[in-house]
Design a protein around this motif. Structure first.
Motif, PDB file in Angstrom:
ATOM      1  N   MET A   1       0.841  -1.179   0.000  1.00  0.00           N
ATOM      2  CA  MET A   1       0.000   0.000   0.000  1.00  0.00           C
ATOM      3  C   MET A   1       0.886   1.241   0.000  1.00  0.00           C
ATOM      4  SD  MET A   1      -3.212   0.641   2.338  1.00  0.00           S
ATOM      5  CE  MET A   1      -3.670   2.159   3.029  1.00  0.00           C
ATOM      6  N   VAL A   2       0.612   2.117  -0.931  1.00  0.00           N
ATOM      7  CA  VAL A   2       1.391   3.338  -1.081  1.00  0.00           C
ATOM      8  C   VAL A   2       0.758   4.443  -0.240  1.00  0.00           C
ATOM      9  CG1 VAL A   2       2.171   5.079  -2.716  1.00  0.00           C
ATOM     10  CG2 VAL A   2       2.026   2.699  -3.427  1.00  0.00           C
ATOM     11  N   LYS A   3       1.534   5.021   0.668  1.00  0.00           N
ATOM     12  CA  LYS A   3       1.072   6.182   1.429  1.00  0.00           C
ATOM     13  C   LYS A   3       1.779   7.394   0.847  1.00  0.00           C
ATOM     14  CE  LYS A   3      -1.468   6.109   4.489  1.00  0.00           C
ATOM     15  NZ  LYS A   3      -2.913   6.303   4.259  1.00  0.00           N
ATOM     16  N   ASN A   4       0.994   8.411   0.544  1.00  0.00           N
ATOM     17  CA  ASN A   4       1.557   9.594  -0.092  1.00  0.00           C
ATOM     18  C   ASN A   4       0.695  10.796   0.254  1.00  0.00           C
ATOM     19  OD1 ASN A   4       1.525  11.518  -2.587  1.00  0.00           O
ATOM     20  ND2 ASN A   4       3.454  10.404  -2.741  1.00  0.00           N
ATOM     21  N   ASP A   5       1.344  11.928   0.469  1.00  0.00           N
ATOM     22  CA  ASP A   5       0.638  13.154   0.823  1.00  0.00           C
ATOM     23  C   ASP A   5      -0.325  13.590  -0.281  1.00  0.00           C
ATOM     24  OD1 ASP A   5       0.210  15.359   2.652  1.00  0.00           O
ATOM     25  OD2 ASP A   5       1.295  16.602   1.188  1.00  0.00           O
ATOM     26  N   LEU A   6       0.046  13.392  -1.539  1.00  0.00           N
ATOM     27  CA  LEU A   6      -0.847  13.748  -2.651  1.00  0.00           C
ATOM     28  C   LEU A   6      -2.159  12.968  -2.588  1.00  0.00           C
ATOM     29  CD1 LEU A   6       1.411  14.002  -5.835  1.00  0.00           C
ATOM     30  CD2 LEU A   6       0.091  15.820  -4.774  1.00  0.00           C
ATOM     31  N   ILE A   7      -2.053  11.692  -2.294  1.00  0.00           N
ATOM     32  CA  ILE A   7      -3.241  10.843  -2.199  1.00  0.00           C
ATOM     33  C   ILE A   7      -4.113  11.310  -1.034  1.00  0.00           C
ATOM     34  CG2 ILE A   7      -4.089   8.506  -1.734  1.00  0.00           C
ATOM     35  CD1 ILE A   7      -1.511   7.476  -3.150  1.00  0.00           C
ATOM     36  N   ASP A   8      -3.480  11.544   0.110  1.00  0.00           N
ATOM     37  CA  ASP A   8      -4.229  11.998   1.290  1.00  0.00           C
ATOM     38  C   ASP A   8      -4.935  13.327   1.025  1.00  0.00           C
ATOM     39  OD1 ASP A   8      -3.340   9.757   2.645  1.00  0.00           O
ATOM     40  OD2 ASP A   8      -1.721  10.823   3.669  1.00  0.00           O
ATOM     41  N   ARG A   9      -4.237  14.261   0.394  1.00  0.00           N
ATOM     42  CA  ARG A   9      -4.834  15.566   0.105  1.00  0.00           C
ATOM     43  C   ARG A   9      -5.957  15.447  -0.917  1.00  0.00           C
ATOM     44  NH1 ARG A   9      -0.421  19.662  -1.424  1.00  0.00           N
ATOM     45  NH2 ARG A   9       0.359  17.853  -2.505  1.00  0.00           N
ATOM     46  N   TYR A  10      -5.793  14.579  -1.899  1.00  0.00           N
ATOM     47  CA  TYR A  10      -6.826  14.367  -2.910  1.00  0.00           C
ATOM     48  C   TYR A  10      -8.098  13.823  -2.254  1.00  0.00           C
ATOM     49  CZ  TYR A  10      -9.110  12.728  -7.188  1.00  0.00           C
ATOM     50  OH  TYR A  10     -10.007  12.509  -8.214  1.00  0.00           O
ATOM     51  N   ASP A  36      -5.495   0.250  -6.212  1.00  0.00           N
ATOM     52  CA  ASP A  36      -5.662  -0.716  -7.313  1.00  0.00           C
ATOM     53  C   ASP A  36      -5.137  -0.145  -8.627  1.00  0.00           C
ATOM     54  OD1 ASP A  36      -6.804  -2.506  -5.546  1.00  0.00           O
ATOM     55  OD2 ASP A  36      -8.868  -2.189  -6.247  1.00  0.00           O
ATOM     56  N   MET A  37      -5.436   1.129  -8.879  1.00  0.00           N
ATOM     57  CA  MET A  37      -4.963   1.762 -10.118  1.00  0.00           C
ATOM     58  C   MET A  37      -3.441   1.855 -10.134  1.00  0.00           C
ATOM     59  SD  MET A  37      -7.823   4.774 -10.589  1.00  0.00           S
ATOM     60  CE  MET A  37      -7.180   5.426 -12.150  1.00  0.00           C
ATOM     61  N   LEU A  38      -2.845   2.170  -9.000  1.00  0.00           N
ATOM     62  CA  LEU A  38      -1.382   2.245  -8.928  1.00  0.00           C
ATOM     63  C   LEU A  38      -0.757   0.871  -9.119  1.00  0.00           C
ATOM     64  CD1 LEU A  38      -0.890   4.779  -6.006  1.00  0.00           C
ATOM     65  CD2 LEU A  38      -0.237   5.110  -8.403  1.00  0.00           C
ATOM     66  N   GLU A  39      -1.360  -0.131  -8.512  1.00  0.00           N
ATOM     67  CA  GLU A  39      -0.842  -1.497  -8.656  1.00  0.00           C
ATOM     68  C   GLU A  39      -0.913  -1.951 -10.108  1.00  0.00           C
ATOM     69  OE1 GLU A  39      -2.413  -5.742  -7.211  1.00  0.00           O
ATOM     70  OE2 GLU A  39      -1.976  -4.346  -5.570  1.00  0.00           O
ATOM     71  N   CYS A  42       1.772   0.171 -12.111  1.00  0.00           N
ATOM     72  CA  CYS A  42       3.194   0.001 -11.780  1.00  0.00           C
ATOM     73  C   CYS A  42       3.616  -1.447 -11.543  1.00  0.00           C
ATOM     74  CB  CYS A  42       3.521   0.827 -10.530  1.00  0.00           C
ATOM     75  SG  CYS A  42       3.200   2.575 -10.756  1.00  0.00           S
ATOM     76  N   GLU A  43       2.645  -2.322 -11.399  1.00  0.00           N
ATOM     77  CA  GLU A  43       2.904  -3.736 -11.118  1.00  0.00           C
ATOM     78  C   GLU A  43       3.798  -3.874  -9.889  1.00  0.00           C
ATOM     79  OE1 GLU A  43       4.024  -5.625 -14.773  1.00  0.00           O
ATOM     80  OE2 GLU A  43       2.163  -5.013 -15.739  1.00  0.00           O
ATOM     81  N   ASP A  44       5.006  -4.407 -10.029  1.00  0.00           N
ATOM     82  CA  ASP A  44       5.877  -4.676  -8.882  1.00  0.00           C
ATOM     83  C   ASP A  44       6.825  -3.529  -8.555  1.00  0.00           C
ATOM     84  OD1 ASP A  44       4.733  -7.175  -8.543  1.00  0.00           O
ATOM     85  OD2 ASP A  44       6.153  -8.151  -9.891  1.00  0.00           O
ATOM     86  N   VAL A  45       6.749  -2.445  -9.292  1.00  0.00           N
ATOM     87  CA  VAL A  45       7.636  -1.300  -9.088  1.00  0.00           C
ATOM     88  C   VAL A  45       6.944  -0.300  -8.161  1.00  0.00           C
ATOM     89  CG1 VAL A  45       8.855   0.579 -10.261  1.00  0.00           C
ATOM     90  CG2 VAL A  45       8.586  -1.629 -11.400  1.00  0.00           C
ATOM     91  N   ILE A  46       7.698   0.308  -7.276  1.00  0.00           N
ATOM     92  CA  ILE A  46       7.141   1.318  -6.382  1.00  0.00           C
ATOM     93  C   ILE A  46       6.723   2.529  -7.214  1.00  0.00           C
ATOM     94  CG2 ILE A  46       7.661   2.896  -4.478  1.00  0.00           C
ATOM     95  CD1 ILE A  46       9.612   0.775  -3.439  1.00  0.00           C
ATOM     96  N   PRO A  47       5.476   2.987  -7.043  1.00  0.00           N
ATOM     97  CA  PRO A  47       4.992   4.128  -7.839  1.00  0.00           C
ATOM     98  C   PRO A  47       5.783   5.406  -7.553  1.00  0.00           C
ATOM     99  CG  PRO A  47       3.174   3.032  -6.725  1.00  0.00           C
ATOM    100  CD  PRO A  47       4.434   2.455  -6.186  1.00  0.00           C
ATOM    101  N   ILE A  52       1.543   8.619  -9.407  1.00  0.00           N
ATOM    102  CA  ILE A  52       0.441   9.014  -8.536  1.00  0.00           C
ATOM    103  C   ILE A  52      -0.339  10.161  -9.161  1.00  0.00           C
ATOM    104  CG2 ILE A  52      -0.127  10.026  -6.290  1.00  0.00           C
ATOM    105  CD1 ILE A  52       2.311   8.360  -5.207  1.00  0.00           C
ATOM    106  N   LYS A  53       0.365  11.140  -9.708  1.00  0.00           N
ATOM    107  CA  LYS A  53      -0.302  12.272 -10.348  1.00  0.00           C
ATOM    108  C   LYS A  53      -1.132  11.815 -11.546  1.00  0.00           C
ATOM    109  CE  LYS A  53       2.935  15.856  -8.940  1.00  0.00           C
ATOM    110  NZ  LYS A  53       3.958  16.819  -9.379  1.00  0.00           N
ATOM    111  N   VAL A  54      -0.614  10.883 -12.327  1.00  0.00           N
ATOM    112  CA  VAL A  54      -1.349  10.368 -13.487  1.00  0.00           C
ATOM    113  C   VAL A  54      -2.637   9.685 -13.038  1.00  0.00           C
ATOM    114  CG1 VAL A  54      -1.303   8.647 -15.346  1.00  0.00           C
ATOM    115  CG2 VAL A  54       0.647  10.170 -15.013  1.00  0.00           C
ATOM    116  N   VAL A  55      -2.545   8.850 -12.014  1.00  0.00           N
ATOM    117  CA  VAL A  55      -3.718   8.132 -11.512  1.00  0.00           C
ATOM    118  C   VAL A  55      -4.760   9.119 -10.985  1.00  0.00           C
ATOM    119  CG1 VAL A  55      -4.505   6.638  -9.627  1.00  0.00           C
ATOM    120  CG2 VAL A  55      -2.605   5.927 -11.081  1.00  0.00           C
TER     121      VAL A  55
END
Length: 83
Positions: A1-10, A36-39, A42-47, A52-55
């Motif tokens: 699970m990716v935690k990111n300030d952009l996601i939280d703010r969105y 799910d969209m990030l996974e 990006c598959e196995d690569v860390i986004p 994140i901005k694209v998603v």
């Protein structure tokens, strides 16, 4: 699970004007959708920040997304207006 300030703010921007109960459900749903969209993207690569901005861009602006959720709830409830 990716935690990111952009996601939280969105997610905050989408849910900030919603009622408490709905806010929790929508925030959890958005978190799942974004992860799910990030996974998928990006598959196995860390986004990256760019991924994140694209998603988030694909989801639409927070206002657009919030209005879709508001539209769903208005369709679901019957409002009684006394005469």
């Amino acid at each position: 699970m990716v935690k990111n300030d952009l996601i939280d703010r969105y997610i905050y921007a989408v849910t900030k004007h919603m009622k408490s109960a709905m806010k929790k459900d929508v925030a959890a749903e958005l978190e799942t959708i974004i992860q799910d969209m990030l996974e998928e993207r990006c598959e196995d690569v860390i986004p990256t920040e760019r991924d994140i901005k694209v998603v988030l861009t694909e989801l639409g602006t927070p206002d657009e997304l919030a209005s879709k959720y508001k539209g769903e709830t208005q369709d679901c409830y019957y409002y009684y207006q006394p005469h």
